[in-house]
Design an enzyme around this catalytic site. Structure first.
Site, PDB file in Angstrom:
ATOM      1  NE  ARG A 137      -2.067  -1.863   3.294  1.00  0.00           N
ATOM      2  CZ  ARG A 137      -2.434  -3.097   3.631  1.00  0.00           C
ATOM      3  NH1 ARG A 137      -3.568  -3.572   3.233  1.00  0.00           N
ATOM      4  NH2 ARG A 137      -1.672  -3.848   4.395  1.00  0.00           N
ATOM      5  CG  ASP A 145       6.463  -6.980  -2.727  1.00  0.00           C
ATOM      6  OD1 ASP A 145       6.218  -8.129  -2.319  1.00  0.00           O
ATOM      7  OD2 ASP A 145       5.964  -5.961  -2.215  1.00  0.00           O
ATOM      8  CG  ASP A 147       8.562   7.949  11.406  1.00  0.00           C
ATOM      9  OD1 ASP A 147       8.696   8.864  12.258  1.00  0.00           O
ATOM     10  OD2 ASP A 147       7.515   7.312  11.272  1.00  0.00           O
ATOM     11  CD  GLU A 175      10.149   2.986  16.962  1.00  0.00           C
ATOM     12  OE1 GLU A 175       8.962   2.970  17.339  1.00  0.00           O
ATOM     13  OE2 GLU A 175      10.483   2.939  15.769  1.00  0.00           O
ATOM     14  CG  HIS A 185       6.860   4.773  15.036  1.00  0.00           C
ATOM     15  ND1 HIS A 185       7.131   3.473  15.364  1.00  0.00           N
ATOM     16  CD2 HIS A 185       5.912   4.716  14.058  1.00  0.00           C
ATOM     17  CE1 HIS A 185       6.378   2.664  14.642  1.00  0.00           C
ATOM     18  NE2 HIS A 185       5.634   3.404  13.843  1.00  0.00           N
ATOM     19  N   GLY A 195       4.893   8.450  11.522  1.00  0.00           N
ATOM     20  CA  GLY A 195       4.296   8.180  10.208  1.00  0.00           C
ATOM     21  C   GLY A 195       2.777   8.321  10.173  1.00  0.00           C
TER      22      GLY A 195
HETATM   23  P1  NAD Z   1       1.736  -3.783   2.974  1.00  0.00           P
HETATM   24  O1  NAD Z   1       1.514  -5.062   3.680  1.00  0.00           O
HETATM   25  O2  NAD Z   1       0.634  -3.203   2.173  1.00  0.00           O
HETATM   26  O3  NAD Z   1       3.007  -3.891   2.023  1.00  0.00           O
HETATM   27  C1  NAD Z   1       4.195  -4.514   2.412  1.00  0.00           C
HETATM   28  C2  NAD Z   1       4.797  -5.129   1.164  1.00  0.00           C
HETATM   29  O4  NAD Z   1       6.073  -5.662   1.547  1.00  0.00           O
HETATM   30  C3  NAD Z   1       3.968  -6.276   0.573  1.00  0.00           C
HETATM   31  O5  NAD Z   1       3.750  -6.070  -0.788  1.00  0.00           O
HETATM   32  C4  NAD Z   1       4.840  -7.512   0.834  1.00  0.00           C
HETATM   33  O6  NAD Z   1       4.701  -8.499  -0.159  1.00  0.00           O
HETATM   34  C5  NAD Z   1       6.226  -6.890   0.823  1.00  0.00           C
HETATM   35  N1  NAD Z   1       7.248  -7.709   1.469  1.00  0.00           N
HETATM   36  C6  NAD Z   1       7.128  -8.526   2.540  1.00  0.00           C
HETATM   37  N2  NAD Z   1       8.317  -9.123   2.804  1.00  0.00           N
HETATM   38  C7  NAD Z   1       9.194  -8.652   1.894  1.00  0.00           C
HETATM   39  C8  NAD Z   1      10.569  -8.895   1.653  1.00  0.00           C
HETATM   40  N3  NAD Z   1      11.287  -9.755   2.410  1.00  0.00           N
HETATM   41  N4  NAD Z   1      11.160  -8.254   0.614  1.00  0.00           N
HETATM   42  C9  NAD Z   1      10.429  -7.425  -0.184  1.00  0.00           C
HETATM   43  N5  NAD Z   1       9.123  -7.168  -0.013  1.00  0.00           N
HETATM   44  C10 NAD Z   1       8.513  -7.769   1.021  1.00  0.00           C
HETATM   45  O7  NAD Z   1       2.218  -2.761   4.119  1.00  0.00           O
HETATM   46  P2  NAD Z   1       2.082  -1.159   4.067  1.00  0.00           P
HETATM   47  O8  NAD Z   1       0.753  -0.774   4.599  1.00  0.00           O
HETATM   48  O9  NAD Z   1       2.540  -0.688   2.745  1.00  0.00           O
HETATM   49  O10 NAD Z   1       3.159  -0.769   5.188  1.00  0.00           O
HETATM   50  C11 NAD Z   1       4.544  -0.886   4.908  1.00  0.00           C
HETATM   51  C12 NAD Z   1       5.360  -0.693   6.178  1.00  0.00           C
HETATM   52  O11 NAD Z   1       5.093   0.614   6.714  1.00  0.00           O
HETATM   53  C13 NAD Z   1       5.038  -1.678   7.324  1.00  0.00           C
HETATM   54  O12 NAD Z   1       6.237  -2.016   7.991  1.00  0.00           O
HETATM   55  C14 NAD Z   1       4.212  -0.854   8.274  1.00  0.00           C
HETATM   56  O13 NAD Z   1       4.289  -1.345   9.580  1.00  0.00           O
HETATM   57  C15 NAD Z   1       4.915   0.495   8.100  1.00  0.00           C
HETATM   58  N6  NAD Z   1       4.146   1.629   8.586  1.00  0.00           N
HETATM   59  C16 NAD Z   1       4.806   2.550   9.334  1.00  0.00           C
HETATM   60  C17 NAD Z   1       4.140   3.654   9.821  1.00  0.00           C
HETATM   61  C18 NAD Z   1       4.875   4.675  10.626  1.00  0.00           C
HETATM   62  O14 NAD Z   1       4.277   5.234  11.529  1.00  0.00           O
HETATM   63  N7  NAD Z   1       6.115   4.965  10.306  1.00  0.00           N
HETATM   64  C19 NAD Z   1       2.772   3.808   9.553  1.00  0.00           C
HETATM   65  C20 NAD Z   1       2.126   2.865   8.753  1.00  0.00           C
HETATM   66  C21 NAD Z   1       2.828   1.769   8.249  1.00  0.00           C
END
Ligand code: NAD
Length: 319
Positions: free
Chosen positions: A159, A179, A265, A270, A291, A293
């Site tokens: 996403r 990915d 971030d 943390e 953190h 985000g």
């Molecule tokens: P998502 O699940 O939609 O996408 C993650 C993608 O990573 C998927 O397409 C998955 O197939 C891929 N993936 C998994 N293992 C992998 C690997 N070993 N190598 C390559 N690709 C791999 O998740 P998202 O909603 O896009 O969120 C992404 C990250 O952002 C997560 O870690 C989430 O926790 C983090 N996040 C952080 C904050 C923040 O406050 N900084 C806020 C929201 C999300």
């Protein structure tokens, strides 16, 4: 949220909220008929003492929902992560106890993406350093670089990763994505070059942005070996989870100039606690935020609405 579907049919359910959430969430749940217990900020460690009597638990990223806690949660039916990452929740243990786990992954996307670009531009234009210099009475102009024409490597095309790709086009960047899933179709639609291996991405990117979840496969996904494959002077941005990046290896690479800047971030601890972490965050070419985000009014409101709706539906369908 004010029609009859927003009221639970059995109002004996208790919800424990262990970290700060939008008022909309508490108010909606109370209006729906839940008895809501909210812990004060930084008191999430009290969750273990209160969980025994609650039917739903709402957490953000700090509360550790581990075996110990789950053992005590005799009445617990559902855990809601008010956000995305489930890495602080022992999901398999919860499921094995018949406890459902939900989150709101779609809610914070724009907030995370905007912060990702903010950090990226700050790193390339040395914004933090310049601002501190002016505040200290200096007027020097450090030379920066543009995003325009640079290659952005997106690790994790989910996403957030996909939206980062879309926005990066407006900055004139070339995008390479990797990915573990087959993302050829998504890459084609978004005009992104999809590579088959992580090393391929690392070798060709000027800026590398991490967007994978934290799990046993992605722990230290980017370590010393991966950093050695990157272009000299590459920039790393991490808005995913701290432990996806081996921060000790990053410190070494920033000190020897292999990596020219990092914008983070998220950290492995943390707040940070190890000596090497303090060393890292104090470097002038490191930008670090606590953190944040998802920490926007808009994301928190969306999270509140989604989680409230899911909980009400769940308990109504359970009756
Ligand atoms: P998502 O699940 O939609 O996408 C993650 C993608 O990573 C998927 O397409 C998955 O197939 C891929 N993936 C998994 N293992 C992998 C690997 N070993 N190598 C390559 N690709 C791999 O998740 P998202 O909603 O896009 O969120 C992404 C990250 O952002 C997560 O870690 C989430 O926790 C983090 N996040 C952080 C904050 C923040 O406050 N900084 C806020 C929201 C999300």
């Amino acid at each position: 949220m004010n029609n009859s579907l927003d009221v639970i049919r059995n109002n004996s359910y208790k919800v424990l909220i262990t970290e700060p959430v939008s008022l909309t969430l508490t108010e909606t749940l109370e209006k729906a008929g839940f008895k809501v217990i909210c812990l004060k900020e930084d008191m999430c460690n009290q969750a273990n003492d209160l969980v025994e009597d609650v039917h739903a638990l709402i957490v953000r990223s700090k509360t550790r929902v581990d075996k110990n806690l789950l053992k005590k949660a005799k009445k617990l039916r559902i855990i809601a992560r008010a956000g995305v990452g489930l890495d602080n929740i022992d999901v398999s243990e919860a499921l094995s106890r018949g406890i459902k786990v939900i989150n709101a992954p779609e809610a914070p996307i724009s907030s995370v993406v905007e912060l990702t670009f903010c950090l990226m531009v700050m790193a390339l234009r040395k914004v933090l350093h310049s601002s501190l210099e002016v505040k200290n009475g200096l007027w020097t102009k450090p030379m920066g670089s543009e995003l325009n024409g640079k290659t952005l490597g997106i690790v994790g095309f989910g996403r957030v990763g996909r939206r980062v790709a879309t926005v990066s086009k407006a900055f004139g960047m070339n995008v390479v994505a990797y990915d573990v899933r087959d993302i050829k179709r998504e890459g084609k639609i978004l005009g992104v070059k999809v590579v088959k291996t992580l090393p391929e991405l690392l070798k060709s990117s000027d800026v590398i942005s991490l967007h994978v979840p934290l799990n046993s496969e992605t722990y230290h996904l980017i370590g010393e070996n991966e950093i050695s494959l990157m272009k000299d002077g590459a920039i790393i941005v991490n808005t995913s989870r701290g432990a996806v990046l081996d921060t000790r290896a990053l410190l070494k690479a920033l000190e020897n100039g292999k990596i020219s800047a990092a914008a983070l971030d998220v950290l492995e601890n943390e707040p940070p606690k190890e000596t090497w972490e303090f060393k890292l965050i104090k470097l002038s070419n490191v930008i670090v935020t606590p953190h944040i985000g998802s920490q926007t009014k808009e994301a928190q409101e969306r999270i509140a609405r989604i989680i409230a709706r899911k909980l009400i539906r769940y308990f109504n369908s359970e009756v």
